[in-house]
Design an enzyme around this catalytic site. Structure first.
Site, short mmCIF file in Angstrom:
data_model
loop_
_atom_site.label_atom_id
_atom_site.label_comp_id
_atom_site.label_asym_id
_atom_site.label_seq_id
_atom_site.Cartn_x
_atom_site.Cartn_y
_atom_site.Cartn_z
N HIS A 138 1.03 -1.16 0.00
CA HIS A 138 -0.14 0.07 0.11
C HIS A 138 0.89 1.15 0.11
O HIS A 138 1.86 1.31 0.59
CB HIS A 138 -0.86 0.03 1.23
CG HIS A 138 -0.42 0.14 2.58
ND1 HIS A 138 0.28 1.27 3.13
CD2 HIS A 138 0.21 -0.96 3.27
CE1 HIS A 138 0.98 1.11 4.35
NE2 HIS A 138 0.98 -0.28 4.28
N HIS A 147 12.13 -1.02 -13.16
CA HIS A 147 12.02 -2.47 -13.30
C HIS A 147 12.21 -3.06 -11.82
O HIS A 147 12.99 -3.07 -11.27
CB HIS A 147 13.00 -3.03 -14.18
CG HIS A 147 12.83 -4.48 -14.49
ND1 HIS A 147 13.86 -5.41 -15.17
CD2 HIS A 147 11.95 -5.61 -14.06
CE1 HIS A 147 13.32 -6.77 -15.19
NE2 HIS A 147 12.20 -6.72 -14.65
C1 LIG Z 1 24.13 -6.10 -8.67
C2 LIG Z 1 24.42 -6.73 -10.03
C3 LIG Z 1 23.75 -5.82 -11.06
C4 LIG Z 1 25.98 -6.53 -9.92
O1 LIG Z 1 26.38 -6.87 -11.29
P1 LIG Z 1 28.00 -6.32 -11.61
O2 LIG Z 1 28.07 -4.96 -11.71
O3 LIG Z 1 28.37 -7.21 -13.03
O4 LIG Z 1 29.00 -7.01 -10.44
P2 LIG Z 1 29.84 -7.83 -10.29
O5 LIG Z 1 29.41 -9.16 -10.70
O6 LIG Z 1 31.32 -7.53 -10.86
O7 LIG Z 1 29.82 -8.02 -8.92
C5 LIG Z 1 30.49 -7.08 -8.11
C6 LIG Z 1 30.69 -7.33 -6.31
O8 LIG Z 1 29.56 -7.45 -5.73
C7 LIG Z 1 29.08 -8.73 -5.33
N1 LIG Z 1 27.74 -8.96 -5.96
C8 LIG Z 1 27.11 -8.99 -6.93
N2 LIG Z 1 25.74 -9.08 -6.96
C9 LIG Z 1 25.63 -9.39 -5.83
C10 LIG Z 1 24.07 -9.59 -5.05
N3 LIG Z 1 23.04 -9.76 -5.70
N4 LIG Z 1 24.24 -9.80 -3.77
C11 LIG Z 1 25.58 -9.86 -3.09
N5 LIG Z 1 26.58 -9.53 -3.60
C12 LIG Z 1 26.85 -9.31 -4.84
C13 LIG Z 1 29.91 -9.94 -6.26
O9 LIG Z 1 30.33 -10.96 -5.68
C14 LIG Z 1 31.21 -8.88 -6.33
O10 LIG Z 1 31.98 -9.02 -5.22
P3 LIG Z 1 33.53 -9.14 -5.11
O11 LIG Z 1 34.03 -7.56 -5.51
O12 LIG Z 1 33.78 -9.03 -3.46
O13 LIG Z 1 33.89 -10.13 -5.84
C15 LIG Z 1 24.05 -8.23 -10.27
O14 LIG Z 1 25.14 -9.08 -9.65
C16 LIG Z 1 22.66 -8.44 -9.80
O15 LIG Z 1 22.57 -8.90 -8.79
N6 LIG Z 1 21.86 -8.20 -10.83
C17 LIG Z 1 20.30 -8.39 -10.57
C18 LIG Z 1 19.98 -9.56 -11.55
C19 LIG Z 1 18.47 -9.59 -11.70
O16 LIG Z 1 17.70 -9.04 -10.71
N7 LIG Z 1 17.68 -10.19 -12.64
C20 LIG Z 1 16.35 -10.32 -12.71
C21 LIG Z 1 16.09 -10.54 -14.39
S1 LIG Z 1 14.54 -10.01 -14.53
#
Ligand SMILES: CC(C)(COP(=O)(O)OP(=O)(O)OC[C@H]1O[C@@H](n2cnc3c(N)ncnc32)[C@H](O)[C@@H]1OP(=O)(O)O)[C@@H](O)C(=O)NCCC(=O)NCCS
Length: 212
Positions: A138, A147
């Site tokens: 709410h 998104h």
């Molecule tokens: C947050 C996010 C965008 C980061 O992506 P990125 O910029 O490529 O970052 P990286 O993969 O290089 O990760 C960077 C650091 O954050 C950490 N990290 C990334 N995503 C994380 C998450 N969701 N939770 C906790 N830690 C996360 C990685 O382990 C890495 O840690 P390190 O530096 O200690 O090795 C991505 O991991 C994510 O969670 N995307 C969401 C995907 C989603 O919701 N999809 C839905 C489709 S409908």
């Protein structure tokens, strides 16, 4: 039936096709895509976005953006402006298997996927994706072109800015403010305000990056 053209032939397009077919209100004319050819499910890819003006002039006046951008929401923004400038109407698409309060409101170009619950007083702005199985409690406000990924829960009275992506399976507590151009990582638990232009991940969510 109203004829509609879809933009973007990726995976998100398949889910939008399911949604549109479930409504029995629109006839899908076809899909445009800047690279792909062939078909998506049963629908032909009719060319790239340069065809959109001709498609409009041929009498197809409804369009919907099927680009499920995650890292770069600006793509959805620019397609939205292009469609509006041609004259297309972008409907609100609400899956029949979602639960939307009559006291909630969503604007043009927003899709609300199956299994979603949106409670009273919530407001969803233009061109948003409220993805499968998410809960928007709410009095929440969700800004333009944001998104909300599948299986996200947002507590009551929270405000989320524009061009923001809330990662899959994350939880956002009630009454906080999340800024514009923010990325919240998958599975995060957000317990306090998040400023504009950052990436925040983890439990509890911490900022790991400031966007340029
Ligand atoms: C947050 C996010 C965008 C980061 O992506 P990125 O910029 O490529 O970052 P990286 O993969 O290089 O990760 C960077 C650091 O954050 C950490 N990290 C990334 N995503 C994380 C998450 N969701 N939770 C906790 N830690 C996360 C990685 O382990 C890495 O840690 P390190 O530096 O200690 O090795 C991505 O991991 C994510 O969670 N995307 C969401 C995907 C989603 O919701 N999809 C839905 C489709 S409908």
């Amino acid at each position: 039936m109203k004829k509609i053209v879809l933009i973007g032939a990726g995976g998100h397009c398949k889910v939008i096709i399911d949604l549109i077919e479930s409504l029995k209100e629109y006839e899908i004319f076809g899909v445009t895509d800047k690279k792909k050819q062939g078909t998506v499910l049963n629908y032909k890819i009719v060319g790239d976005d340069s065809k959109l003006k001709k498609i409009y002039e041929s009498g197809i006046h409804y369009a919907f953006i099927c680009v499920g951008a995650i890292s770069d929401l600006s793509i959805r923004n620019s397609i939205y402006s292009k469609l509006k400038s041609i004259g297309f109407k972008l409907p609100v698409l609400i899956h029949k298997d979602s639960i939307i309060s009559p006291y909630a409101h969503a604007e043009d170009g927003t899709c609300i996927m199956a299994g979603t619950v949106i409670n009273a007083g919530a407001y969803i702005a233009e061109n948003c994706i409220i993805n499968t199985g998410s809960v928007v409690e709410h009095d929440c406000i969700v800004g333009d072109n944001t998104h909300i990924s599948p299986n996200v829960s947002i507590g009551g009275g929270t405000r989320i800015g524009c061009n923001t992506h809330i990662g899959i399976g994350s939880s956002i507590v009630q009454g906080i403010n999340i800024g514009n151009n923010v990325t919240i990582g998958a599975g995060a638990v957000v317990i306090g305000d998040i400023p504009d232009n950052v990436v925040s991940v983890g439990v509890p969510a911490k900022i790991i990056k400031v966007k340029k």
